[in-house]
Design a protein around this motif. Structure first.
Motif, PDB file in Angstrom:
ATOM      1  N   GLY A  18       0.674  -1.295   0.017  1.00  0.00           N
ATOM      2  CA  GLY A  18      -0.035   0.020  -0.013  1.00  0.00           C
ATOM      3  C   GLY A  18       0.827   1.293  -0.023  1.00  0.00           C
ATOM      4  N   THR A  19       0.099   2.189   0.103  1.00  0.00           N
ATOM      5  CA  THR A  19       0.721   3.681   0.016  1.00  0.00           C
ATOM      6  C   THR A  19       0.591   4.383   1.298  1.00  0.00           C
ATOM      7  OG1 THR A  19       0.576   3.984  -2.498  1.00  0.00           O
ATOM      8  CG2 THR A  19       0.563   5.876  -0.998  1.00  0.00           C
ATOM      9  N   PHE A  20       1.511   4.867   2.116  1.00  0.00           N
ATOM     10  CA  PHE A  20       1.275   5.516   3.370  1.00  0.00           C
ATOM     11  C   PHE A  20       1.494   7.017   3.340  1.00  0.00           C
ATOM     12  CE2 PHE A  20       2.980   7.157   7.461  1.00  0.00           C
ATOM     13  CZ  PHE A  20       1.888   6.864   8.301  1.00  0.00           C
ATOM     14  N   ILE A  21       0.304   7.743   3.784  1.00  0.00           N
ATOM     15  CA  ILE A  21       0.374   9.081   3.867  1.00  0.00           C
ATOM     16  C   ILE A  21       0.678   9.540   5.460  1.00  0.00           C
ATOM     17  CG2 ILE A  21      -1.058  11.299   3.573  1.00  0.00           C
ATOM     18  CD1 ILE A  21      -2.322   9.932   1.324  1.00  0.00           C
ATOM     19  N   ASP A  22       1.949  10.179   5.538  1.00  0.00           N
ATOM     20  CA  ASP A  22       2.373  10.466   7.065  1.00  0.00           C
ATOM     21  C   ASP A  22       1.803  11.769   7.034  1.00  0.00           C
ATOM     22  OD1 ASP A  22       3.618  11.372   9.382  1.00  0.00           O
ATOM     23  OD2 ASP A  22       5.815  10.578   8.354  1.00  0.00           O
ATOM     24  N   ALA A  23       0.656  11.861   7.906  1.00  0.00           N
ATOM     25  CA  ALA A  23      -0.394  12.987   7.963  1.00  0.00           C
ATOM     26  C   ALA A  23       0.359  13.799   9.233  1.00  0.00           C
ATOM     27  CB  ALA A  23      -1.780  12.491   8.552  1.00  0.00           C
ATOM     28  N   ASN A  24       1.115  13.194   9.964  1.00  0.00           N
ATOM     29  CA  ASN A  24       1.670  13.934  11.212  1.00  0.00           C
ATOM     30  C   ASN A  24       2.754  14.968  10.627  1.00  0.00           C
ATOM     31  OD1 ASN A  24       1.731  14.647  14.243  1.00  0.00           O
ATOM     32  ND2 ASN A  24       3.889  13.515  13.843  1.00  0.00           N
ATOM     33  N   ARG A  25       3.693  14.429   9.891  1.00  0.00           N
ATOM     34  CA  ARG A  25       4.718  15.181   9.445  1.00  0.00           C
ATOM     35  C   ARG A  25       4.156  16.394   8.435  1.00  0.00           C
ATOM     36  NH1 ARG A  25       7.434   9.891  10.362  1.00  0.00           N
ATOM     37  NH2 ARG A  25       8.991  10.211  11.567  1.00  0.00           N
ATOM     38  N   ARG A  26       3.234  15.705   7.770  1.00  0.00           N
ATOM     39  CA  ARG A  26       2.764  16.536   6.473  1.00  0.00           C
ATOM     40  C   ARG A  26       1.909  17.769   6.962  1.00  0.00           C
ATOM     41  NH1 ARG A  26       1.528  13.118   1.196  1.00  0.00           N
ATOM     42  NH2 ARG A  26       1.441  15.428   0.587  1.00  0.00           N
ATOM     43  N   SER A  27       1.403  17.706   8.359  1.00  0.00           N
ATOM     44  CA  SER A  27       0.648  18.571   8.808  1.00  0.00           C
ATOM     45  C   SER A  27       1.322  19.507   9.645  1.00  0.00           C
ATOM     46  CB  SER A  27      -0.485  17.883   9.774  1.00  0.00           C
ATOM     47  OG  SER A  27      -1.410  17.147   8.991  1.00  0.00           O
ATOM     48  N   ALA A  28       2.476  19.696   9.396  1.00  0.00           N
ATOM     49  CA  ALA A  28       3.587  20.564  10.256  1.00  0.00           C
ATOM     50  C   ALA A  28       2.967  22.124   9.936  1.00  0.00           C
ATOM     51  CB  ALA A  28       5.059  20.358   9.905  1.00  0.00           C
ATOM     52  N   GLY A  29       2.842  22.581  11.256  1.00  0.00           N
ATOM     53  CA  GLY A  29       2.287  23.937  11.054  1.00  0.00           C
ATOM     54  C   GLY A  29       0.964  24.340  11.014  1.00  0.00           C
ATOM     55  N   HIS A  30       0.115  23.206  11.185  1.00  0.00           N
ATOM     56  CA  HIS A  30      -1.189  23.573  10.958  1.00  0.00           C
ATOM     57  C   HIS A  30      -2.197  22.789  12.115  1.00  0.00           C
ATOM     58  CE1 HIS A  30      -1.330  25.015   6.807  1.00  0.00           C
ATOM     59  NE2 HIS A  30      -0.205  24.134   6.611  1.00  0.00           N
ATOM     60  N   ASP A  31      -1.463  22.697  13.303  1.00  0.00           N
ATOM     61  CA  ASP A  31      -2.027  22.167  14.521  1.00  0.00           C
ATOM     62  C   ASP A  31      -2.862  23.356  14.860  1.00  0.00           C
ATOM     63  OD1 ASP A  31      -0.324  23.952  16.605  1.00  0.00           O
ATOM     64  OD2 ASP A  31       1.001  23.579  15.139  1.00  0.00           O
ATOM     65  N   PRO A  32      -3.609  22.968  16.134  1.00  0.00           N
ATOM     66  CA  PRO A  32      -4.719  23.956  16.644  1.00  0.00           C
ATOM     67  C   PRO A  32      -4.011  25.532  17.321  1.00  0.00           C
ATOM     68  CG  PRO A  32      -5.179  21.851  17.346  1.00  0.00           C
ATOM     69  CD  PRO A  32      -3.826  21.685  16.813  1.00  0.00           C
ATOM     70  N   CYS A  33      -2.886  25.455  17.155  1.00  0.00           N
ATOM     71  CA  CYS A  33      -2.106  26.734  17.707  1.00  0.00           C
ATOM     72  C   CYS A  33      -2.071  27.668  16.600  1.00  0.00           C
ATOM     73  CB  CYS A  33      -0.677  26.319  18.548  1.00  0.00           C
ATOM     74  SG  CYS A  33      -0.926  25.573  19.990  1.00  0.00           S
ATOM     75  N   ASN A  34      -2.181  27.212  15.324  1.00  0.00           N
ATOM     76  CA  ASN A  34      -2.420  27.937  14.368  1.00  0.00           C
ATOM     77  C   ASN A  34      -3.610  28.543  14.231  1.00  0.00           C
ATOM     78  OD1 ASN A  34      -2.712  29.158  11.828  1.00  0.00           O
ATOM     79  ND2 ASN A  34      -1.178  27.684  10.593  1.00  0.00           N
ATOM     80  N   LEU A  35      -3.925  30.073  14.367  1.00  0.00           N
ATOM     81  CA  LEU A  35      -5.109  30.552  14.512  1.00  0.00           C
ATOM     82  C   LEU A  35      -5.712  30.875  13.130  1.00  0.00           C
ATOM     83  CD1 LEU A  35      -4.899  32.759  17.585  1.00  0.00           C
ATOM     84  CD2 LEU A  35      -5.417  30.324  17.490  1.00  0.00           C
ATOM     85  N   ILE A  36      -4.961  30.811  12.072  1.00  0.00           N
ATOM     86  CA  ILE A  36      -5.607  31.287  10.687  1.00  0.00           C
ATOM     87  C   ILE A  36      -5.795  29.962   9.928  1.00  0.00           C
ATOM     88  CG2 ILE A  36      -4.836  32.467   8.669  1.00  0.00           C
ATOM     89  CD1 ILE A  36      -2.788  34.091  10.381  1.00  0.00           C
ATOM     90  N   ALA A  37      -4.847  29.012   9.756  1.00  0.00           N
ATOM     91  CA  ALA A  37      -5.239  27.884   8.915  1.00  0.00           C
ATOM     92  C   ALA A  37      -4.904  26.669   9.833  1.00  0.00           C
ATOM     93  CB  ALA A  37      -4.286  27.939   7.890  1.00  0.00           C
ATOM     94  N   PRO A  38      -5.611  26.388  10.717  1.00  0.00           N
ATOM     95  CA  PRO A  38      -5.490  25.057  11.490  1.00  0.00           C
ATOM     96  C   PRO A  38      -6.534  23.924  10.798  1.00  0.00           C
ATOM     97  CG  PRO A  38      -7.088  26.299  12.576  1.00  0.00           C
ATOM     98  CD  PRO A  38      -6.470  27.377  11.351  1.00  0.00           C
ATOM     99  N   TRP A  39      -5.610  22.509  10.894  1.00  0.00           N
ATOM    100  CA  TRP A  39      -6.197  21.426  10.207  1.00  0.00           C
ATOM    101  C   TRP A  39      -7.054  20.740  11.241  1.00  0.00           C
ATOM    102  CZ3 TRP A  39      -1.985  19.595   6.309  1.00  0.00           C
ATOM    103  CH2 TRP A  39      -1.701  20.857   5.206  1.00  0.00           C
ATOM    104  N   TYR A  40      -6.918  21.096  12.468  1.00  0.00           N
ATOM    105  CA  TYR A  40      -7.172  20.230  13.470  1.00  0.00           C
ATOM    106  C   TYR A  40      -7.946  20.986  14.684  1.00  0.00           C
ATOM    107  CZ  TYR A  40      -4.061  16.922  11.403  1.00  0.00           C
ATOM    108  OH  TYR A  40      -3.636  15.979  10.338  1.00  0.00           O
TER     109      TYR A  40
END
Length: 281
Positions: free
Chosen positions: A226-248
């Motif tokens: 299969g193909t693995f998508i590393d969502a943790n590493r690829r979400s860098a900078g988009h955690d809830p502390c990003n008040l403009i563009a959070p993905w979580y």
């Protein structure tokens, strides 16, 4: 604008070594979405699927993938709370009755199958709860040997449960592209009380915990070609502390409109773009 950006970022992914199966290129055939709340969405939408026990949002990332790929048939079996055995051999209990194993709905001719699983098998919340703190305090989770031992066995347990689930999915659809989306993404480089009430060093430690969990899922994915998508590493900078563009979502989400530390609508678009970019055509 957001969609354009994430479409570009979704063009590169990590492809695991091929197994015995020979996944076919995507030509618009059946797409099946499987997994837990990361796939079902967990953010509110006034639709029957949301209220029938699985919290399946109308605009979760699988639904967006379906818009991007235009499959002739789209099957979404995802269900909040699912664990790896619920994908292939056990019935899942929900507040609206039991759900059959998700693999029962996977047709043999499926071309693309996305899987988001492992978080409930690992129960990462049982680790994270030890790190919650008040402003200017530090729980020092990163220096806790007992907690480190718990991290190791929880990740090992998750990997041992996910491997047979993926093999069962491969047996159901021998020529499908199986794309596994990793866990994490909601811990960044620092905390931000009260949204992420954890000390900066412990946030970074938790981020590395999810890196390790992702590596375990990558290994499991490789066993089925299969193909693995590393969502943790690829979400860098988009955690809830990003008040403009959070993905979580942050810890402040009360669960009625969105689950804490789960993908929000922007995140669903971002993950969908990663998946779309991973599909071989």
């Amino acid at each position: 604008m957001l969609l354009a950006v994430v479409l570009l970022t979704g063009l590169s992914t990590v492809v695991a070594p091929a197994a015995d199966a020979t996944p076919a290129r995507y030509t618009g055939g059946t797409y099946v979405a499987m997994g837990d709340s990361r796939a079902s969405g967990g953010f509110f939408s006034p639709t029957p699927d949301y209220f029938l026990g699985c919290k399946r949002s109308a605009f979760n990332y699988p639904a967006i993938v379906a818009v991007m790929t235009l499959p002739r048939r789209f099957i979404d079996t995802s269900c909040a709370g699912a664990q790896a055995p619920d994908l292939y051999r056990t019935t899942q209990r929900t507040n609206r009755g039991t759900k059959p194993p998700q693999a029962h709905l996977v047709p043999r001719d499926a071309q693309v199958i996305t899987v988001s699983i492992g978080g409930n098998d690992m129960r990462w919340g049982a680790i994270l709860v030890h790190c919650n703190t008040t402003p200017l305090n530090d729980r020092r989770c990163r220096h806790n040997p007992r907690l480190e031992n718990e991290v190791r066995w929880r990740i090992a347990r998750m990997e041992n449960r996910v491997r047979p689930a993926l093999r069962a999915i491969r047996a159901k659809a021998p020529h499908a592209q199986i794309i596994v989306v990793g866990i994490g993404g909601f811990m960044g480089s620092h905390g931000c009380w009260p949204m992420v009430p954890i000390s900066d060093p412990d946030v970074r430690w938790m981020n590395r915990v999810f890196d390790r969990a992702g590596d375990a899922l990558r290994r499991a994915t490789s066993t089925v070609g299969g193909t693995f998508i590393d969502a943790n590493r690829r979400s860098a900078g988009h955690d809830p502390c990003n008040l403009i563009a959070p993905w979580y979502e942050s810890s402040l989400s009360n669960g009625s409109l969105a689950y804490p530390y789960h993908i929000n609508q922007q995140g669903a678009v971002a993950i969908a773009a990663m998946v779309n970019g991973a599909i071989r055509r």
